[in-house]
Scaffold this motif. Structure first.
Motif, PDB file in Angstrom:
ATOM      1  N   ASN A 319       0.807  -1.215   0.000  1.00 41.98           N
ATOM      2  CA  ASN A 319       0.000   0.000   0.000  1.00 41.98           C
ATOM      3  C   ASN A 319       0.842   1.267   0.000  1.00 41.98           C
ATOM      4  N   LEU A 320       2.005   1.230   0.639  1.00 43.85           N
ATOM      5  CA  LEU A 320       2.905   2.378   0.537  1.00 43.85           C
ATOM      6  C   LEU A 320       3.408   2.519  -0.895  1.00 43.85           C
ATOM      7  N   GLY A 321       3.700   1.370  -1.535  1.00 39.66           N
ATOM      8  CA  GLY A 321       4.137   1.409  -2.929  1.00 39.66           C
ATOM      9  C   GLY A 321       3.081   1.996  -3.846  1.00 39.66           C
ATOM     10  N   ALA A 322       1.804   1.743  -3.520  1.00 42.50           N
ATOM     11  CA  ALA A 322       0.694   2.267  -4.319  1.00 42.50           C
ATOM     12  C   ALA A 322       0.295   3.678  -3.910  1.00 42.50           C
ATOM     13  N   GLY A 323       0.942   4.204  -2.855  1.00 39.43           N
ATOM     14  CA  GLY A 323       0.626   5.554  -2.395  1.00 39.43           C
ATOM     15  C   GLY A 323      -0.574   5.646  -1.478  1.00 39.43           C
ATOM     16  N   HIS A 324      -1.053   4.511  -0.957  1.00 42.56           N
ATOM     17  CA  HIS A 324      -2.233   4.495  -0.082  1.00 42.56           C
ATOM     18  C   HIS A 324      -1.781   4.433   1.386  1.00 42.56           C
ATOM     19  N   VAL A 325      -1.312   5.554   1.916  1.00 42.09           N
ATOM     20  CA  VAL A 325      -0.731   5.592   3.258  1.00 42.09           C
ATOM     21  C   VAL A 325      -1.787   5.315   4.332  1.00 42.09           C
ATOM     22  N   ASP A 326      -2.939   5.939   4.223  1.00 40.60           N
ATOM     23  CA  ASP A 326      -3.990   5.744   5.230  1.00 40.60           C
ATOM     24  C   ASP A 326      -4.475   4.289   5.253  1.00 40.60           C
ATOM     25  N   ARG A 327      -4.561   3.681   4.091  1.00 40.78           N
ATOM     26  CA  ARG A 327      -4.979   2.280   4.019  1.00 40.78           C
ATOM     27  C   ARG A 327      -3.946   1.373   4.702  1.00 40.78           C
ATOM     28  N   ALA A 394       4.905  -4.247  11.034  1.00 40.61           N
ATOM     29  CA  ALA A 394       4.405  -3.136  10.227  1.00 40.61           C
ATOM     30  C   ALA A 394       5.531  -2.156   9.919  1.00 40.61           C
ATOM     31  N   LEU A 395       6.328  -1.826  10.928  1.00 40.28           N
ATOM     32  CA  LEU A 395       7.476  -0.937  10.714  1.00 40.28           C
ATOM     33  C   LEU A 395       8.474  -1.578   9.764  1.00 40.28           C
ATOM     34  N   ASN A 396       8.728  -2.871   9.942  1.00 34.94           N
ATOM     35  CA  ASN A 396       9.635  -3.588   9.049  1.00 34.94           C
ATOM     36  C   ASN A 396       9.116  -3.605   7.618  1.00 34.94           C
ATOM     37  N   GLY A 397       7.816  -3.838   7.472  1.00 27.23           N
ATOM     38  CA  GLY A 397       7.218  -3.888   6.147  1.00 27.23           C
ATOM     39  C   GLY A 397       7.314  -2.570   5.405  1.00 27.23           C
ATOM     40  N   ALA A 398       7.395  -1.491   6.169  1.00 28.39           N
ATOM     41  CA  ALA A 398       7.563  -0.169   5.566  1.00 28.39           C
ATOM     42  C   ALA A 398       9.018   0.114   5.216  1.00 28.39           C
ATOM     43  N   GLY A 399       9.922  -0.783   5.625  1.00 31.85           N
ATOM     44  CA  GLY A 399      11.349  -0.570   5.394  1.00 31.85           C
ATOM     45  C   GLY A 399      12.019   0.173   6.525  1.00 31.85           C
ATOM     46  N   ASP A 400      11.265   0.511   7.579  1.00 33.18           N
ATOM     47  CA  ASP A 400      11.821   1.214   8.746  1.00 33.18           C
ATOM     48  C   ASP A 400      12.309   0.184   9.754  1.00 33.18           C
ATOM     49  N   THR A 401      13.376  -0.523   9.400  1.00 36.40           N
ATOM     50  CA  THR A 401      13.871  -1.596  10.266  1.00 36.40           C
ATOM     51  C   THR A 401      14.727  -1.081  11.428  1.00 36.40           C
ATOM     52  N   LYS A 402      15.189   0.160  11.348  1.00 40.47           N
ATOM     53  CA  LYS A 402      16.044   0.694  12.418  1.00 40.47           C
ATOM     54  C   LYS A 402      15.251   0.967  13.695  1.00 40.47           C
ATOM     55  N   THR A 403      14.038   1.469  13.553  1.00 42.41           N
ATOM     56  CA  THR A 403      13.242   1.790  14.749  1.00 42.41           C
ATOM     57  C   THR A 403      12.959   0.553  15.604  1.00 42.41           C
ATOM     58  N   PRO A 404      12.457  -0.565  15.036  1.00 47.27           N
ATOM     59  CA  PRO A 404      12.257  -1.754  15.870  1.00 47.27           C
ATOM     60  C   PRO A 404      13.558  -2.297  16.461  1.00 47.27           C
ATOM     61  N   THR A 405      14.672  -2.074  15.765  1.00 44.31           N
ATOM     62  CA  THR A 405      15.962  -2.541  16.286  1.00 44.31           C
ATOM     63  C   THR A 405      16.310  -1.826  17.583  1.00 44.31           C
ATOM     64  N   TRP A 406      16.173  -0.509  17.596  1.00 48.40           N
ATOM     65  CA  TRP A 406      16.454   0.258  18.815  1.00 48.40           C
ATOM     66  C   TRP A 406      15.453  -0.062  19.916  1.00 48.40           C
ATOM     67  N   ILE A 407      14.216  -0.281  19.523  1.00 48.48           N
ATOM     68  CA  ILE A 407      13.206  -0.650  20.519  1.00 48.48           C
ATOM     69  C   ILE A 407      13.566  -1.988  21.162  1.00 48.48           C
ATOM     70  N   ASN A 408      13.951  -2.969  20.331  1.00 48.44           N
ATOM     71  CA  ASN A 408      14.352  -4.281  20.850  1.00 48.44           C
ATOM     72  C   ASN A 408      15.545  -4.172  21.785  1.00 48.44           C
ATOM     73  N   PHE A 409      16.524  -3.353  21.402  1.00 45.47           N
ATOM     74  CA  PHE A 409      17.718  -3.198  22.233  1.00 45.47           C
ATOM     75  C   PHE A 409      17.335  -2.658  23.613  1.00 45.47           C
ATOM     76  N   GLY A 410      16.500  -1.637  23.628  1.00 40.99           N
ATOM     77  CA  GLY A 410      16.102  -1.061  24.904  1.00 40.99           C
ATOM     78  C   GLY A 410      15.279  -2.004  25.750  1.00 40.99           C
ATOM     79  N   LYS A 460       7.249   7.800   5.763  1.00 40.20           N
ATOM     80  CA  LYS A 460       8.134   8.594   4.903  1.00 40.20           C
ATOM     81  C   LYS A 460       9.351   7.807   4.408  1.00 40.20           C
ATOM     82  N   VAL A 461       9.480   6.542   4.798  1.00 39.87           N
ATOM     83  CA  VAL A 461      10.655   5.752   4.456  1.00 39.87           C
ATOM     84  C   VAL A 461      10.618   5.359   2.981  1.00 39.87           C
ATOM     85  N   LYS A 462      11.764   5.515   2.293  1.00 42.26           N
ATOM     86  CA  LYS A 462      11.894   5.132   0.894  1.00 42.26           C
ATOM     87  C   LYS A 462      12.799   3.919   0.763  1.00 42.26           C
ATOM     88  N   VAL A 463      12.355   2.917  -0.006  1.00 44.76           N
ATOM     89  CA  VAL A 463      13.193   1.734  -0.267  1.00 44.76           C
ATOM     90  C   VAL A 463      13.180   1.423  -1.758  1.00 44.76           C
TER      91      VAL A 463
END
Length: 463
Positions: A319-327, A394-410, A460-463
């Motif tokens: 859905n991010l690829g299709a531009g449907h952010v709210d969906r 969901a964060l990983n699927g968006a390509g934002d893999t860094k945020t869950p990594t820091w969350i896991n570390f903490g 806002k993540v681009k992959v």
């Protein structure tokens, strides 16, 4: 025809549609239907793998506590291999899903092929280290001399087959990113069914190492099925030899998404390794064996939960690829709700029926008592596991893999591990104290992951 019959007919038709593997456009139409079509094969995909984990422990359990401890300690180390596999799989799912959402099918296949090239290069060192240093690895995990003596061959076979493990996860990640959850399900079912058939036979003839041999053969058959369908199948992705030509730009993108995802799961699995060692230190071999039986039952139910979470990753990416952010956001919130309801029933099952469940695998009173306590403690946090998994995927699927990594570390290293030592050794609660840190950390993980998802930077993540 009554309303109930119509509802049942629609449900059955939806299940058949989800299992047929027909190509669907998940960027439009009903969101609940999209979740259902993706989640059903993903749940079934991981359910049979979890069945094998329990069946394997059932037959290994007949070989005594040294065998149980060997399998448990080896599996704890193999979680590092799983972390690499899941990291690459996460990257492949995110990038392939994004390209599918953009309707760029050639680019999706090319990205998947480049991920396979990275996999082949990465696995060589991991497999060699496992084969050469298996005894040292078991000793490092706190295994007794008897466990090392009896289990080193099992550990060598399992760690030496790292390539098969990573390929199985990675290629299924490619299928899931393309929305072909049914194909991912079929490949893992082939692997697990062969495992289940061969495991008791090989254990009978070869002992503990037979369990490892059965696992490697089963997974190899699953990978063979996957590879055939990547090149010769009728799915949306068509792999060609040109897709495997080294592409530095695509490789860089995959690694940029994969390395945080890999460390994300290494952080999580590494904390589990510390807890496994702490349980062995404070409770001995019997506590370790009971904990491993409880952990296998935990895995039995958490893998389907993970399957539902994988549906969120695919929906977010496409859905991010299709531009449907709210969906994309609506899909995640609805998936989290479904997952929490599903896991609430599992939580009640573990709280009230822990002893009958553990007694299926062992009749030794000491191991039975340790296992029952461990299962009740771990089971108390299943609702939190459900929410945390969906938010992280969901964060990983968006390509934002860094945020869950820091969350896991903490949550795991700055909170769970210190808390486990405090409870086990500082307050004298021993193995029960170490295990109690698990649901506490998962509750924190769920809250923090929810906060960062609602914050919305992943959009806002681009992959």
């Amino acid at each position: 025809m009554s309303t109930i019959q119509i509802t049942r007919s629609k449900l059955w038709n939806a299940i058949k549609l989800s299992l047929n593997g027909e190509q669907q456009d998940y960027t439009q139409g009903s969101i609940p239907k999209a979740i259902f079509l993706l989640a059903i094969p993903m749940i079934l995909e991981l359910s049979l793998e979890s069945v094998f984990a329990v069946v394997d422990m059932f037959f290994v359990g007949k070989l005594g506590q040294n065998a149980i401890a060997t399998v448990g300690l080896t599996e704890s180390v193999i979680t590092i291999v799983y972390s690499i596999a899941i990291g690459l799989s996460t990257a492949a799912t995110a990038i392939v899903a994004r390209r599918i959402g953009e309707k760029k099918l050639e680019a999706a296949a090319h990205a998947g092929a480049q991920a396979l090239v990275i996999c082949l290069i990465t696995t060589i060192l991991v497999s060699l280290a496992g084969v050469l240093y298996a005894p040292e690895i078991l000793k490092l995990m706190g295994a007794s001399e008897e466990v090392v003596r009896d289990g080193v061959i099992f550990t060598r076979i399992m760690l030496g087959s790292s390539l098969i493990i990573i390929l199985l996860f990675l290629i299924n990640g490619i299928f899931r990113g393309a929305g072909d959850a049914a194909m991912a399900m079929k490949s893992l079912w082939i692997a697990s069914i062969i495992n289940i058939i061969l495991c008791p036979v090989f254990i009978h003839f070869f002992g503990l190492k037979g369990a490892a041999m059965a696992t490697v053969i089963g997974r190899s058959c699953g990978v063979t099925f996957q590879v055939y369908h990547l090149f010769k199948g009728s799915g949306i992705l068509k792999f060609r030899s040109a897709h495997f030509n080294w592409d530095p730009a695509v490789v860089k993108t995959i690694i940029a998404v994969a390395w945080p995802a890999t460390f994300q799961f290494i952080i999580a699995s590494g904390s589990w390794i510390i807890l496994t060692r702490l349980v062995a230190e404070t409770g001995g071999t019997a506590a370790s064996a009971g904990y491993q039986i409880a952990f296998r039952n935990f895995v039995f139910f958490i893998l389907p939960c993970w399957g539902v979470s994988n549906a969120a990753a695919t929906l977010v990416g496409q859905n991010l690829g299709a531009g449907h952010v709210d969906r994309a956001a609506q899909s995640v919130l609805l998936t989290a709700r479904y997952n929490a309801v599903l896991m609430s029933f599992v939580m009640l099952l573990f709280l009230f029926f822990a002893r009958p469940i553990i007694s299926i695998f062992t009749t030794e009173p000491v191991i039975l008592n340790f296992g029952t306590t461990a299962l009740r403690i771990i089971g108390s946090g299943f609702i939190f596991y459900a929410i945390a998994m969906v938010m992280s995927q969901a964060l990983n699927g968006a390509g934002d893999t860094k945020t869950p990594t820091w969350i896991n570390f903490g949550c795991f290293w700055l909170f769970q591990v210190p808390l486990a030592y405090l409870l086990a050794k500082g307050l004298g609660l021993h193995s029960a104290g170490a295990i109690a840190a698990v649901p506490a950390a998962e509750a924190l993980l769920a809250l923090v992951s929810w906060y960062y998802f609602k914050k919305g930077n992943w959009k806002k993540v681009k992959v």
